[in-house]
Design an enzyme around this catalytic site. Structure first.
Site, PDB file in Angstrom:
ATOM      1  N   CYS A 295       0.690  -1.436  -0.054  1.00 24.61           N
ATOM      2  CA  CYS A 295      -0.447  -0.127   0.265  1.00 24.61           C
ATOM      3  C   CYS A 295       0.928   1.548  -0.002  1.00 24.61           C
ATOM      4  O   CYS A 295       1.687   1.392   0.727  1.00 24.61           O
ATOM      5  CB  CYS A 295      -1.280   0.105   1.392  1.00 24.61           C
ATOM      6  SG  CYS A 295      -1.676   1.377   1.527  1.00 24.61           S
TER       7      CYS A 295
ATOM      8  N   TYR B 168      -5.223   6.720  -9.013  1.00 25.32           N
ATOM      9  CA  TYR B 168      -6.946   5.856  -9.447  1.00 25.32           C
ATOM     10  C   TYR B 168      -8.101   6.969  -9.623  1.00 25.32           C
ATOM     11  O   TYR B 168      -8.814   5.458 -10.037  1.00 25.32           O
ATOM     12  CB  TYR B 168      -6.999   6.435  -7.333  1.00 25.32           C
ATOM     13  CG  TYR B 168      -6.259   5.252  -6.647  1.00 25.32           C
ATOM     14  CD1 TYR B 168      -5.754   3.428  -6.198  1.00 25.32           C
ATOM     15  CD2 TYR B 168      -4.640   5.895  -6.498  1.00 25.32           C
ATOM     16  CE1 TYR B 168      -5.446   2.949  -6.444  1.00 25.32           C
ATOM     17  CE2 TYR B 168      -3.767   5.052  -4.823  1.00 25.32           C
ATOM     18  CZ  TYR B 168      -4.352   3.874  -5.028  1.00 25.32           C
ATOM     19  OH  TYR B 168      -3.031   2.926  -4.625  1.00 25.32           O
TER      20      TYR B 168
END
Length: 347
Positions: A56, A187
């Site tokens: 992450c 994203y």
């Protein structure tokens, strides 16, 4: 990162309308761990455990800052595996799949200890109180700021100043743009629900990357002449750009390796102790390509790209700058915290 494989894999997300643009859900547990313990959680060595998946980018920030500041003795770390199911991040890499300090397999258990009806996503990074087993905070942006400002009694000798007061206003402006346009921008491209929303996200991302390319052509670091929190925040996205975002998220105008200043800047940081030694390229690819079923339904993980270039000379020292300012580099990576052999050019 959220545990829901149907969303972005990092944090909870929502969509404005069906097939439209991507909007990140920014609701977090905002309790803070501070010197004065105003929220009920004072800074105390050994009281808390940082849970941070290497895959992450948001959790990766905490691993870098913790290492640069030398907080290893004060704050232990738990490392979930790169993939998960719809329930939670899991400690698949530990013996018997159980975190040796928290005694749990599912990170979800720590969230439910905090709130049995916890309604939001199970995200990393999270800081858990060891004695209660409950999550204290998962506010990823505030966590690293507090490492610099609230945990100073436990910084290593020679820890750098990642939030220099003389540059703080400029840093905040730069970090804000990096977050909205780059960290989150990739994203918006990857989870766009329509051609129109993708095109808009793509143009915004590359406008910001062109701005950064120009900025970093003439200066070694983003703000001032030393490494700051702003560099940490940009680096974790750049490290994932060619392995994941270029193809998987369709951010494919150019590769990072085709952007002279940004590629040299990324290599400079990667070769700096505390940065590249936290990067596990295999876990990064496994997470994105396996968990994002909607983007990659086959679950096939690409073998590339070739990573050898990360260790090539960058020549950024010619721009001057002092990486750690008046401080010093961190020491060797602690036992049990090294990246798996073969998962990085440094491993």
């Amino acid at each position: 990162m959220s545990s829901d494989g149907s969303n972005d894999g990092e944090h909870r997300t929502s969509y404005t309308t069906a097939g439209a643009g991507y909007t990140r859900d920014a609701r977090y547990i905002t309790t803070r761990i501070t010197r004065d313990g105003e929220d009920g959680y004072p800074v105390e060595p050994g009281r808390y455990r940082l849970v941070a998946a290497r895959a992450c980018p948001w959790a990766n920030r905490t691993l870098i800052v913790r290492r640069l500041l030398g907080l290893e003795d004060a704050l232990s770390v738990g490392l979930p595996g790169p993939t998960h199911d719809d329930r939670s991040w899991t400690f698949d890499l530990d013996p018997d799949g159980v975190d040796p300090v928290l005694g749990i397999h599912f990170l979800r258990d720590a969230y439910l200890r905090r709130d049995p009806g916890y309604p939001l996503g199970i995200t990393v990074p999270a800081i858990v109180e060891v004695s209660s087993g409950a999550v204290v905070t998962n506010d990823f942006a505030q966590i690293t700021l507090d490492f610099s400002t609230e945990w100073t009694d436990y910084h290593r000798e020679g820890a750098p100043d990642l939030l220099p007061a003389a540059h703080r206003d400029e840093m905040d402006q730069v970090m804000r743009r990096i977050y909205t346009e780059v960290n989150n921008g990739v994203y918006r491209c990857g989870f766009a629900g329509s051609q129109e929303s993708y095109d808009e996200a793509y143009d915004r991302l590359w406008t910001a990357l062109d701005w950064l390319e120009e900025r970093l052509t003439s200066q070694r670091y983003l703000v001032g002449d030393t490494i700051t929190e702003a560099d940490v925040r940009l680096f974790t996205t750049l490290a994932r750009f060619d392995p994941v975002y270029h193809g998987h998220f369709k951010c494919n105008r150019q590769k990072l390796t085709e952007l002279p200043a940004l590629w040299a800047y990324a290599r400079d940081l990667f070769q700096t102790p505390g940065f590249g030694d936290t990067i596990d390229f295999e876990q990064i690819k496994q997470h994105y390509y396996v968990v994002h079923h909607d983007v990659n339904p086959t679950g096939i993980v690409p073998k590339g790209p070739n990573l050898a270039g990360w260790l090539t000379p960058h020549h950024r020292e010619q721009l001057g700058g002092r990486p750690f300012g008046d401080g010093t580099p961190p020491g060797p990576v602690r036992d049990g915290e090294r990246v798996t052999a073969g998962h990085s050019p440094l491993a």
